[in-house]
Design an enzyme around this catalytic site. Structure first.
Site, mmCIF file in Angstrom:
data_model
loop_
_atom_site.group_PDB
_atom_site.id
_atom_site.type_symbol
_atom_site.label_atom_id
_atom_site.label_comp_id
_atom_site.label_asym_id
_atom_site.label_seq_id
_atom_site.Cartn_x
_atom_site.Cartn_y
_atom_site.Cartn_z
ATOM 1 N N HIS A 169 -1.718 -5.353 1.649
ATOM 2 C CA HIS A 169 -3.014 -6.229 1.275
ATOM 3 C C HIS A 169 -2.847 -7.492 1.122
ATOM 4 O O HIS A 169 -1.873 -7.709 -0.029
ATOM 5 C CB HIS A 169 -3.957 -5.475 0.245
ATOM 6 C CG HIS A 169 -5.273 -6.430 0.071
ATOM 7 N ND1 HIS A 169 -6.285 -6.512 0.416
ATOM 8 C CD2 HIS A 169 -5.377 -7.306 -1.249
ATOM 9 C CE1 HIS A 169 -7.317 -7.181 0.199
ATOM 10 N NE2 HIS A 169 -6.367 -7.706 -0.765
ATOM 11 N N ARG B 27 2.279 -6.153 9.216
ATOM 12 C CA ARG B 27 1.626 -5.283 9.743
ATOM 13 C C ARG B 27 2.139 -4.761 11.339
ATOM 14 O O ARG B 27 1.865 -3.754 11.741
ATOM 15 C CB ARG B 27 0.024 -5.642 9.853
ATOM 16 C CG ARG B 27 -0.435 -5.547 8.142
ATOM 17 C CD ARG B 27 -1.674 -6.438 8.220
ATOM 18 N NE ARG B 27 -2.361 -6.226 6.922
ATOM 19 C CZ ARG B 27 -3.498 -6.548 6.564
ATOM 20 N NH1 ARG B 27 -4.230 -7.382 7.325
ATOM 21 N NH2 ARG B 27 -4.222 -6.323 5.626
ATOM 22 N N ARG C 253 -1.086 -14.306 4.461
ATOM 23 C CA ARG C 253 -1.999 -13.719 5.467
ATOM 24 C C ARG C 253 -1.166 -13.962 6.999
ATOM 25 O O ARG C 253 -1.131 -13.002 7.605
ATOM 26 C CB ARG C 253 -3.359 -14.461 5.686
ATOM 27 C CG ARG C 253 -4.453 -14.245 4.450
ATOM 28 C CD ARG C 253 -5.032 -12.972 4.336
ATOM 29 N NE ARG C 253 -5.988 -12.539 5.504
ATOM 30 C CZ ARG C 253 -6.786 -11.618 5.424
ATOM 31 N NH1 ARG C 253 -6.726 -10.570 4.342
ATOM 32 N NH2 ARG C 253 -7.500 -11.182 6.367
ATOM 33 N N PHE D 171 -15.416 3.854 7.632
ATOM 34 C CA PHE D 171 -14.209 4.197 7.321
ATOM 35 C C PHE D 171 -14.011 4.159 5.781
ATOM 36 O O PHE D 171 -12.959 4.265 5.388
ATOM 37 C CB PHE D 171 -13.254 3.259 8.050
ATOM 38 C CG PHE D 171 -13.276 1.897 7.936
ATOM 39 C CD1 PHE D 171 -12.912 1.280 6.869
ATOM 40 C CD2 PHE D 171 -13.810 1.106 8.851
ATOM 41 C CE1 PHE D 171 -13.062 -0.238 6.751
ATOM 42 C CE2 PHE D 171 -14.353 -0.287 8.826
ATOM 43 C CZ PHE D 171 -13.719 -0.957 7.826
ATOM 44 N N LYS E 120 0.710 -1.144 -0.054
ATOM 45 C CA LYS E 120 0.060 0.075 -0.028
ATOM 46 C C LYS E 120 1.005 1.279 -0.152
ATOM 47 O O LYS E 120 2.068 1.111 0.134
ATOM 48 C CB LYS E 120 -0.965 -0.033 1.029
ATOM 49 C CG LYS E 120 -1.928 -0.960 1.310
ATOM 50 C CD LYS E 120 -2.907 -1.270 2.497
ATOM 51 C CE LYS E 120 -3.916 -2.305 2.352
ATOM 52 N NZ LYS E 120 -4.701 -2.267 3.509
ATOM 53 N N THR F 102 -5.467 -7.423 10.631
ATOM 54 C CA THR F 102 -5.993 -6.177 9.990
ATOM 55 C C THR F 102 -5.623 -5.059 10.764
ATOM 56 O O THR F 102 -5.184 -4.102 10.228
ATOM 57 C CB THR F 102 -7.551 -6.430 9.965
ATOM 58 O OG1 THR F 102 -7.968 -7.776 9.046
ATOM 59 C CG2 THR F 102 -7.991 -5.214 9.198
#
Ligand code: DAT
Ligand code: MG
Length: 168
Positions: free
Chosen positions: A126, A109, A92, A59, A11, A98
């Site tokens: 992502h 993350r 993942r 959001f 991102k 998330t």
């Protein structure tokens, strides 16, 4: 064990923070194969289509701005297709939860993400969540010729009178 493909997006925050190398190094732990890769300028249309399942979330508008790069100065993400055994769960797991503040610190993350003071989850990457989502997303972000293996069935058509840009 299934051979799967998954869409990975680095991102705008990941690109802006020069994390591309770190993220690709982490993903290489999976021993999966990269079968497609490009830098994409994200249109509002593409962003909305990608996140259409979140359209009703409070959001959503910030999410669209974020993935379009509006908070990071340039409209670009890096899109990749990873391919191989259990690609989705492997990627993942490396990506982490998330919510970047809840993500395990050893995940991508957890290590690099943050929540901004206005509540945007800047979670760097992502990863498609399941096979159905991966198929939808890969077909949305890539043309068949941009992927070097045949993941999904294709067909050939003749396109006439189509405006294309070529080198001058
Ligand atoms: P994931 O990206 O882990 O698949 P998702 O598909 O549920 O998670 O949501 C897509 C993105 O939306 C996610 O990466 C960050 C954002 N998001 C999700 N829940 C959020 C929330 N409660 N507040 C702000 N952003 C959120
Ligand atoms: Mg998701």
């Amino acid at each position: 064990m299934a051979i799967q493909a998954t869409l990975i997006l680095i991102k705008p925050d990941g690109l802006k923070k020069s994390l591309t190398g770190n993220i690709l190094t982490r993903l290489s732990e999976t021993k999966l194969e990269i079968v497609g890769a490009k830098i994409v300028r994200v249109s509002r249309e593409l962003a909305e289509e990608h996140y259409k399942h979140l359209k009703d979330k409070p959001f959503f508008e910030d999410l669209i701005k974020y993935i379009q790069g509006e908070f990071h100065g340039r409209r670009k993400v890096m899109a990749l297709v990873y391919w191989g055994e259990d690609a989705i769960s492997k990627c993942r797991t490396l990506a982490g939860a998330t919510n970047p503040e809840e993500a395990d610190p050893t995940t991508i993350r957890g290590a690099y993400g943050r929540i901004t003071t206005s509540g945007v989850y800047e979670n760097v990457i992502h990863v498609s969540a399941n096979e159905k989502e991966a198929e939808r997303e890969i077909k949305l972000w890539f043309k068949p010729d941009e992927i070097i293996v045949n993941i999904y069935p294709t067909k050939e058509i003749i396109e006439k009178e189509k405006k294309v840009r070529i080198w001058a």
